[in-house]
Design a protein around this motif. Sequence first.
Motif, PDB file in Angstrom:
ATOM      1  N   LEU A  98      35.068  35.088  34.912  1.00 20.14           N
ATOM      2  CA  LEU A  98      35.899  36.285  34.921  1.00 20.14           C
ATOM      3  C   LEU A  98      37.360  35.926  35.175  1.00 20.14           C
ATOM      4  O   LEU A  98      38.261  36.425  34.487  1.00 20.14           O
ATOM      5  N   PHE A  99      37.602  35.050  36.136  1.00 22.82           N
ATOM      6  CA  PHE A  99      38.967  34.597  36.384  1.00 22.82           C
ATOM      7  C   PHE A  99      39.577  33.987  35.126  1.00 22.82           C
ATOM      8  O   PHE A  99      40.716  34.291  34.759  1.00 22.82           O
ATOM      9  N   SER A 100      38.837  33.112  34.481  1.00 24.98           N
ATOM     10  CA  SER A 100      39.361  32.421  33.305  1.00 24.98           C
ATOM     11  C   SER A 100      39.731  33.396  32.198  1.00 24.98           C
ATOM     12  O   SER A 100      40.740  33.233  31.512  1.00 24.98           O
ATOM     13  N   ALA A 101      38.919  34.434  32.043  1.00 23.51           N
ATOM     14  CA  ALA A 101      39.147  35.384  30.953  1.00 23.51           C
ATOM     15  C   ALA A 101      40.248  36.382  31.272  1.00 23.51           C
ATOM     16  O   ALA A 101      41.007  36.790  30.375  1.00 23.51           O
ATOM     17  N   ASN A 102      40.351  36.783  32.535  1.00 26.56           N
ATOM     18  CA  ASN A 102      41.236  37.905  32.875  1.00 26.56           C
ATOM     19  C   ASN A 102      42.392  37.534  33.790  1.00 26.56           C
ATOM     20  O   ASN A 102      43.007  38.414  34.403  1.00 26.56           O
ATOM     21  N   GLY A 103      42.702  36.242  33.887  1.00 30.75           N
ATOM     22  CA  GLY A 103      43.956  35.842  34.519  1.00 30.75           C
ATOM     23  C   GLY A 103      43.900  35.508  35.992  1.00 30.75           C
ATOM     24  O   GLY A 103      44.946  35.245  36.592  1.00 30.75           O
ATOM     25  N   GLY A 104      42.720  35.504  36.602  1.00 30.92           N
ATOM     26  CA  GLY A 104      42.625  35.147  38.011  1.00 30.92           C
ATOM     27  C   GLY A 104      42.565  33.643  38.212  1.00 30.92           C
ATOM     28  O   GLY A 104      42.387  32.873  37.257  1.00 30.92           O
ATOM     29  N   LEU A 105      42.718  33.223  39.454  1.00 30.57           N
ATOM     30  CA  LEU A 105      42.641  31.811  39.795  1.00 30.57           C
ATOM     31  C   LEU A 105      41.667  31.599  40.945  1.00 30.57           C
ATOM     32  O   LEU A 105      41.635  32.417  41.886  1.00 30.57           O
ATOM     33  N   PRO A 106      40.890  30.517  40.922  1.00 33.60           N
ATOM     34  CA  PRO A 106      40.087  30.176  42.095  1.00 33.60           C
ATOM     35  C   PRO A 106      40.990  29.999  43.309  1.00 33.60           C
ATOM     36  O   PRO A 106      42.183  29.676  43.185  1.00 33.60           O
ATOM     37  N   LEU A 107      40.435  30.213  44.488  1.00 39.34           N
ATOM     38  CA  LEU A 107      41.221  30.237  45.715  1.00 39.34           C
ATOM     39  C   LEU A 107      42.098  28.993  45.863  1.00 39.34           C
ATOM     40  O   LEU A 107      43.288  29.093  46.180  1.00 39.34           O
ATOM     41  N   GLY A 108      41.534  27.821  45.656  1.00 39.36           N
ATOM     42  CA  GLY A 108      42.285  26.590  45.868  1.00 39.36           C
ATOM     43  C   GLY A 108      43.428  26.374  44.903  1.00 39.36           C
ATOM     44  O   GLY A 108      44.306  25.528  45.156  1.00 39.36           O
ATOM     45  N   GLN A 109      43.451  27.099  43.801  1.00 42.73           N
ATOM     46  CA  GLN A 109      44.522  26.964  42.814  1.00 42.73           C
ATOM     47  C   GLN A 109      45.615  28.021  42.968  1.00 42.73           C
ATOM     48  O   GLN A 109      46.599  28.003  42.237  1.00 42.73           O
ATOM     49  N   ALA A 151      31.837  42.622  32.659  1.00 40.00           N
ATOM     50  CA  ALA A 151      32.926  42.700  33.634  1.00 40.00           C
ATOM     51  C   ALA A 151      34.253  42.308  32.995  1.00 40.00           C
ATOM     52  O   ALA A 151      35.292  42.932  33.257  1.00 40.00           O
ATOM     53  N   ILE A 152      34.227  41.298  32.155  1.00 44.22           N
ATOM     54  CA  ILE A 152      35.427  40.891  31.421  1.00 44.22           C
ATOM     55  C   ILE A 152      35.888  42.029  30.515  1.00 44.22           C
ATOM     56  O   ILE A 152      37.068  42.397  30.498  1.00 44.22           O
ATOM     57  N   ALA A 153      34.956  42.603  29.782  1.00 39.30           N
ATOM     58  CA  ALA A 153      35.291  43.689  28.849  1.00 39.30           C
ATOM     59  C   ALA A 153      35.807  44.919  29.570  1.00 39.30           C
ATOM     60  O   ALA A 153      36.600  45.692  29.013  1.00 39.30           O
ATOM     61  N   ALA A 154      35.393  45.123  30.823  1.00 44.81           N
ATOM     62  CA  ALA A 154      35.841  46.276  31.610  1.00 44.81           C
ATOM     63  C   ALA A 154      37.236  46.074  32.187  1.00 44.81           C
ATOM     64  O   ALA A 154      37.752  46.964  32.867  1.00 44.81           O
ATOM     65  N   ASP A 155      37.845  44.906  31.935  1.00 49.05           N
ATOM     66  CA  ASP A 155      39.184  44.587  32.428  1.00 49.05           C
ATOM     67  C   ASP A 155      39.239  44.449  33.942  1.00 49.05           C
ATOM     68  O   ASP A 155      40.258  44.767  34.575  1.00 49.05           O
ATOM     69  N   LEU A 156      38.167  43.947  34.540  1.00 46.17           N
ATOM     70  CA  LEU A 156      38.177  43.653  35.972  1.00 46.17           C
ATOM     71  C   LEU A 156      38.811  42.281  36.188  1.00 46.17           C
ATOM     72  O   LEU A 156      38.312  41.286  35.665  1.00 46.17           O
ATOM     73  N   PRO A 157      39.907  42.193  36.952  1.00 43.73           N
ATOM     74  CA  PRO A 157      40.511  40.884  37.196  1.00 43.73           C
ATOM     75  C   PRO A 157      39.715  40.020  38.164  1.00 43.73           C
ATOM     76  O   PRO A 157      39.889  38.809  38.206  1.00 43.73           O
ATOM     77  N   GLY A 158      38.875  40.640  38.983  1.00 43.48           N
ATOM     78  CA  GLY A 158      38.085  39.905  39.963  1.00 43.48           C
ATOM     79  C   GLY A 158      36.934  40.747  40.450  1.00 43.48           C
ATOM     80  O   GLY A 158      36.636  41.803  39.891  1.00 43.48           O
ATOM     81  N   LEU A 159      36.303  40.281  41.522  1.00 42.91           N
ATOM     82  CA  LEU A 159      35.139  40.960  42.092  1.00 42.91           C
ATOM     83  C   LEU A 159      35.354  41.184  43.583  1.00 42.91           C
ATOM     84  O   LEU A 159      36.037  40.376  44.232  1.00 42.91           O
ATOM     85  N   PRO A 160      34.800  42.273  44.110  1.00 46.79           N
ATOM     86  CA  PRO A 160      33.922  43.240  43.460  1.00 46.79           C
ATOM     87  C   PRO A 160      34.707  44.189  42.561  1.00 46.79           C
ATOM     88  O   PRO A 160      35.905  44.365  42.692  1.00 46.79           O
ATOM     89  N   GLY A 161      33.950  44.798  41.652  1.00 49.20           N
ATOM     90  CA  GLY A 161      34.509  45.826  40.792  1.00 49.20           C
ATOM     91  C   GLY A 161      33.473  46.907  40.567  1.00 49.20           C
ATOM     92  O   GLY A 161      32.260  46.643  40.576  1.00 49.20           O
ATOM     93  N   TYR A 162      33.953  48.123  40.390  1.00 56.97           N
ATOM     94  CA  TYR A 162      33.075  49.279  40.219  1.00 56.97           C
ATOM     95  C   TYR A 162      33.571  50.014  38.979  1.00 56.97           C
ATOM     96  O   TYR A 162      34.776  50.279  38.852  1.00 56.97           O
ATOM     97  N   VAL A 163      32.678  50.327  38.075  1.00 57.27           N
ATOM     98  CA  VAL A 163      33.070  50.971  36.817  1.00 57.27           C
ATOM     99  C   VAL A 163      32.322  52.288  36.693  1.00 57.27           C
ATOM    100  O   VAL A 163      31.089  52.324  36.728  1.00 57.27           O
ATOM    101  N   LEU A 164      33.097  53.362  36.569  1.00 54.09           N
ATOM    102  CA  LEU A 164      32.559  54.715  36.445  1.00 54.09           C
ATOM    103  C   LEU A 164      33.074  55.320  35.150  1.00 54.09           C
ATOM    104  O   LEU A 164      34.287  55.464  34.970  1.00 54.09           O
ATOM    105  N   ASN A 165      32.172  55.634  34.224  1.00 56.95           N
ATOM    106  CA  ASN A 165      32.556  56.232  32.936  1.00 56.95           C
ATOM    107  C   ASN A 165      33.619  55.404  32.224  1.00 56.95           C
ATOM    108  O   ASN A 165      34.547  55.937  31.609  1.00 56.95           O
TER     109      ASN A 165
END
Length: 212
Positions: free
Chosen positions: A50-61, A171-185
Amino acid sequence: MSPQDAATPTVDYYFTLMSPYAYLGHAQVLAVAREAGARLVYRPARIFELFSANGGLPLGQRAPARQRYRLVELQRWREARGLPLNLAPKYFPVDIALADRCTIALAEAGADPSGFMDAAFRAVWAQDLDLADPQLVARLLTEQGFEASTVLAEAEGAVSGEIYERNTQAAIAADLPGLPGYVLNGEPFWGQDRIDALRDALVSGRGPYTSR
């Protein structure tokens, strides 16, 4: 599906058991769902994809300032939620795919995985236990009243792996940059600090906000 089922709002709950923020928000999102009469669909996902697809970075980076700010935020939310949380757990990060996939196996069997999730979150973030250890995962399942060998076999199977991947792509398609994420409608709510906004959307019954 009955008319009552059709009227029940559904929230897709994306998480990984490795996330401290998913831990901090877990009890709260369960409470909001109960209050609003909503159904949670448990969707563990692979956070690094998800990070790779939507622009996030692992903590150490992440930049040092962002890493330091994370520690401040965790302390704020630890106090706000009234939960024990070790800022530097002994076994973090580790590969918790098996535990994530156990939630898939439980949900696919029609069981409620929320108690196992809470126990797994606390194992990492409050008890300094290694959630990558299959023996620990088995013990947590047993303590929650499940037949551990059956759940683990399903978790290690192809079906749970396929669902894990589908959840990640969703989750990638829902445009969530990270987790947790909640998608309603179709509307994404990223982060446990957006649970109040999710509650407002559920209670009001408003239509979804969208970027498209």
